[in-house]
Design a protein around this motif. Structure first.
Motif, PDB file in Angstrom:
ATOM      1  N   PRO A  37     -34.436  15.282  50.131  1.00 16.87           N
ATOM      2  CA  PRO A  37     -34.721  15.173  51.569  1.00 16.87           C
ATOM      3  C   PRO A  37     -36.018  15.861  51.983  1.00 16.87           C
ATOM      4  CG  PRO A  37     -32.419  15.816  51.209  1.00 16.87           C
ATOM      5  CD  PRO A  37     -33.080  15.832  49.859  1.00 16.87           C
ATOM      6  N   ALA A  38     -36.354  16.993  51.364  1.00 19.16           N
ATOM      7  CA  ALA A  38     -37.586  17.700  51.776  1.00 19.16           C
ATOM      8  C   ALA A  38     -38.814  16.849  51.449  1.00 19.16           C
ATOM      9  CB  ALA A  38     -37.669  19.067  51.086  1.00 19.16           C
ATOM     10  N   TRP A  39     -38.811  16.240  50.275  1.00 17.54           N
ATOM     11  CA  TRP A  39     -39.930  15.367  49.891  1.00 17.54           C
ATOM     12  C   TRP A  39     -40.005  14.173  50.856  1.00 17.54           C
ATOM     13  CZ3 TRP A  39     -40.961  10.349  48.413  1.00 17.54           C
ATOM     14  CH2 TRP A  39     -42.171  10.128  47.739  1.00 17.54           C
ATOM     15  N   ASP A  40     -38.845  13.609  51.156  1.00 17.92           N
ATOM     16  CA  ASP A  40     -38.791  12.435  52.043  1.00 17.92           C
ATOM     17  C   ASP A  40     -39.334  12.758  53.434  1.00 17.92           C
ATOM     18  OD1 ASP A  40     -37.647  10.944  50.003  1.00 17.92           O
ATOM     19  OD2 ASP A  40     -35.596  11.247  50.696  1.00 17.92           O
ATOM     20  N   GLU A  41     -38.887  13.910  53.974  1.00 15.38           N
ATOM     21  CA  GLU A  41     -39.323  14.292  55.329  1.00 15.38           C
ATOM     22  C   GLU A  41     -40.833  14.542  55.343  1.00 15.38           C
ATOM     23  OE1 GLU A  41     -37.262  14.393  57.939  1.00 15.38           O
ATOM     24  OE2 GLU A  41     -35.237  14.872  57.216  1.00 15.38           O
ATOM     25  N   ALA A  42     -41.348  15.164  54.284  1.00 17.86           N
ATOM     26  CA  ALA A  42     -42.791  15.447  54.227  1.00 17.86           C
ATOM     27  C   ALA A  42     -43.592  14.144  54.140  1.00 17.86           C
ATOM     28  CB  ALA A  42     -43.104  16.345  53.031  1.00 17.86           C
ATOM     29  N   PHE A  43     -43.066  13.198  53.361  1.00 15.56           N
ATOM     30  CA  PHE A  43     -43.733  11.896  53.244  1.00 15.56           C
ATOM     31  C   PHE A  43     -43.793  11.200  54.610  1.00 15.56           C
ATOM     32  CE2 PHE A  43     -42.941   7.268  52.751  1.00 15.56           C
ATOM     33  CZ  PHE A  43     -44.207   6.901  52.311  1.00 15.56           C
ATOM     34  N   MET A  44     -42.647  11.148  55.282  1.00 16.52           N
ATOM     35  CA  MET A  44     -42.636  10.470  56.590  1.00 16.52           C
ATOM     36  C   MET A  44     -43.537  11.179  57.591  1.00 16.52           C
ATOM     37  SD  MET A  44     -39.049   8.690  57.405  1.00 16.52           S
ATOM     38  CE  MET A  44     -37.955  10.064  57.323  1.00 16.52           C
ATOM     39  N   ASP A  45     -43.554  12.509  57.504  1.00 20.84           N
ATOM     40  CA  ASP A  45     -44.408  13.275  58.397  1.00 20.84           C
ATOM     41  C   ASP A  45     -45.888  12.915  58.180  1.00 20.84           C
ATOM     42  OD1 ASP A  45     -44.335  15.224  60.441  1.00 20.84           O
ATOM     43  OD2 ASP A  45     -45.316  16.614  59.052  1.00 20.84           O
ATOM     44  N   ASN A  46     -46.276  12.727  56.934  1.00 25.91           N
ATOM     45  CA  ASN A  46     -47.658  12.316  56.658  1.00 25.91           C
ATOM     46  C   ASN A  46     -47.966  10.953  57.267  1.00 25.91           C
ATOM     47  OD1 ASN A  46     -48.536  14.590  55.210  1.00 25.91           O
ATOM     48  ND2 ASN A  46     -47.603  13.844  53.319  1.00 25.91           N
ATOM     49  N   LEU A  47     -46.990  10.050  57.210  1.00 25.06           N
ATOM     50  CA  LEU A  47     -47.205   8.730  57.818  1.00 25.06           C
ATOM     51  C   LEU A  47     -47.318   8.848  59.345  1.00 25.06           C
ATOM     52  CD1 LEU A  47     -44.766   6.410  55.819  1.00 25.06           C
ATOM     53  CD2 LEU A  47     -47.254   6.524  55.614  1.00 25.06           C
ATOM     54  N   VAL A  48     -46.428   9.652  59.928  1.00 23.50           N
ATOM     55  CA  VAL A  48     -46.429   9.800  61.388  1.00 23.50           C
ATOM     56  C   VAL A  48     -47.748  10.426  61.855  1.00 23.50           C
ATOM     57  CG1 VAL A  48     -45.351  11.076  63.294  1.00 23.50           C
ATOM     58  CG2 VAL A  48     -43.918   9.846  61.636  1.00 23.50           C
ATOM     59  N   ARG A  49     -48.236  11.403  61.084  1.00 25.17           N
ATOM     60  CA  ARG A  49     -49.507  12.057  61.454  1.00 25.17           C
ATOM     61  C   ARG A  49     -50.721  11.229  61.015  1.00 25.17           C
ATOM     62  NH1 ARG A  49     -50.456  16.110  58.732  1.00 25.17           N
ATOM     63  NH2 ARG A  49     -48.625  16.259  57.397  1.00 25.17           N
ATOM     64  N   GLN A  50     -50.450  10.113  60.328  1.00 32.30           N
ATOM     65  CA  GLN A  50     -51.536   9.245  59.831  1.00 32.30           C
ATOM     66  C   GLN A  50     -52.523  10.074  59.008  1.00 32.30           C
ATOM     67  OE1 GLN A  50     -52.924   6.723  63.134  1.00 32.30           O
ATOM     68  NE2 GLN A  50     -50.902   6.886  64.048  1.00 32.30           N
ATOM     69  N   ASP A  51     -51.959  10.928  58.169  1.00 32.07           N
ATOM     70  CA  ASP A  51     -52.770  11.827  57.336  1.00 32.07           C
ATOM     71  C   ASP A  51     -53.079  11.129  56.014  1.00 32.07           C
ATOM     72  OD1 ASP A  51     -53.945  13.830  55.874  1.00 32.07           O
ATOM     73  OD2 ASP A  51     -52.507  15.375  56.495  1.00 32.07           O
ATOM     74  N   TRP A  52     -54.079  10.270  56.062  1.00 32.66           N
ATOM     75  CA  TRP A  52     -54.404   9.443  54.886  1.00 32.66           C
ATOM     76  C   TRP A  52     -54.918  10.284  53.735  1.00 32.66           C
ATOM     77  CZ3 TRP A  52     -51.923   5.264  55.727  1.00 32.66           C
ATOM     78  CH2 TRP A  52     -51.799   4.779  57.043  1.00 32.66           C
ATOM     79  N   THR A  53     -55.548  11.418  54.041  1.00 30.23           N
ATOM     80  CA  THR A  53     -56.023  12.307  52.976  1.00 30.23           C
ATOM     81  C   THR A  53     -54.844  12.870  52.190  1.00 30.23           C
ATOM     82  OG1 THR A  53     -57.846  12.880  54.438  1.00 30.23           O
ATOM     83  CG2 THR A  53     -57.523  14.285  52.502  1.00 30.23           C
TER      84      THR A  53
END
Ligand SMILES: O=C(O)CCc1cccc(O)c1O
Ligand SMILES: [Fe+2]
Length: 315
Positions: free
Chosen positions: A235-251
């Motif tokens: 779950p921690a990996w999943d939440e971090a992944f989704m957070d990157n998408l939400v923040r549009q953090d392409w880097t």
């Protein structure tokens, strides 16, 4: 700029075979129904669907990294429907032309076979396989060598540019993930018999298909009971992944490495590259003017899935 809507959703063919508590089944059903209502209200003229395959349509006789279908048929595995998808051939051809001109080596299929990875989101989010015209885009998520997050983003951007120029109300879908490790065989550890199935297992008979599905169901039952050697959900990996998408953090997204993905989130977590591509397509289609929202997450061992949903709207 054409109107666009983004919906990403985990798939799992174990729904209805091995279910979590009824409250969770109902919570997911309500969330999916809300997504479906948004799709209905949006009334797409076209769906562009990024999805993986699980050795039902794509095999190791020739495994492309990316493939667009100009015609496609669902094999009807698990509880999904079999039959043709309504693919607008000329639009798919033009999309392929655009993406290849953008230096992405997209394969093309005039007879694509797809499995639950494509059929489940189409059926769950639109009600049937043939409600709206759909362009299916396959991303290899199981057969090494695997593409990077960066490459999945670039594919998505090229498709998004095409959508931007097309002028059709387009629903962009991503199907898969998040962390999970269902019992999909690997060539590296396959017996000769399994290797043959991975190389040339197209159109198995009903008995072979059923045996395979029963193995997955048995694996889910033991995974839910906590007695399985399969990689745990993360779950921690999943939440971090989704957070990157939400923040549009392409880097941050570009920096994911394949070995680390498998290690942290399981071999099938590579399916999230469909979400990366879908979000990148949304980014390009809207010129960066969209907002993404993570709307659901639960680690559901019965479904062997870090089960999640994300929606993006143009702003
Ligand atoms: O049939 C298979 O090979 C795998 C089925 C499967 C199970 C759980 C989650 C998934 O994403 C998935 O695809
Ligand atoms: Fe899958």
């Amino acid at each position: 700029m054409s109107a666009v809507l983004l919906q990403c959703l985990s798939h799992t063919p174990l729904k209805g075979y091995v279910d979590p508590q009824p409250e969770v089944v109902e919570e997911v059903a309500r969330m999916v129904a809300a997504q479906r209502a948004e799709v209905e209200a949006f009334d797409p003229e076209l769906i562009v669907l990024f999805a993986p395959d699980h050795y039902n349509g794509f095999f190791l006789d020739t495994m492309p990294q990316f493939c667009i279908g100009t015609a496609a048929t669902s094999v009807g595995d698990y509880m999904t429907s079999a039959g043709p998808l309504p693919v607008p051939r000329e639009i798919a051809e033009a999309c392929a032309e655009h993406v290849v001109a953008a230096d992405i080596d997209l394969a093309i299929s005039y007879r694509m076979l797809v499995d639950h990875g494509f059929a489940q989101p189409i059926e769950e989010l639109t009600g049937s396989l043939d409600r709206y015209p759909v362009i299916p885009i396959f991303i290899n998520s199981v057969a090494p060598p695997l593409v990077s997050f960066r490459r999945a983003r670039q594919l998505g951007e090229a498709v998004g540019e095409f959508i931007r120029g097309l002028g059709k109300r387009t629903l962009i879908l991503g199907s898969g993930g998040l962390s999970h490790n269902p019992p999909v065989p690997q060539m590296a550890t396959a017996t000769a018999e399994v290797a043959e199935r991975l190389i040339a297992g197209r159109n198995p008979g009903p008995e072979a298909r059923d045996a395979r599905q029963q193995r997955t169901i048995a694996a889910a039952t033991s995974f839910a009971a906590g007695t399985s050697p399969l990689h745990p959900l993360n779950p921690a990996w999943d939440e971090a992944f989704m957070d990157n998408l939400v923040r549009q953090d392409w880097t941050a997204l570009d920096a994911y490495g394949n070995a680390a993905i498998t290690e942290a989130a399981g071999a099938s977590a590579h399916e999230v590259k469909t979400w990366v591509a879908a979000n990148a397509a949304m980014n390009a289609a809207t010129g960066g003017h969209y907002r993404a929202e993570a709307r659901y997450y639960k680690a559901i061992p019965e479904w062997i899935a870090g089960f999640a949903a994300l929606t993006g709207v143009a702003v």
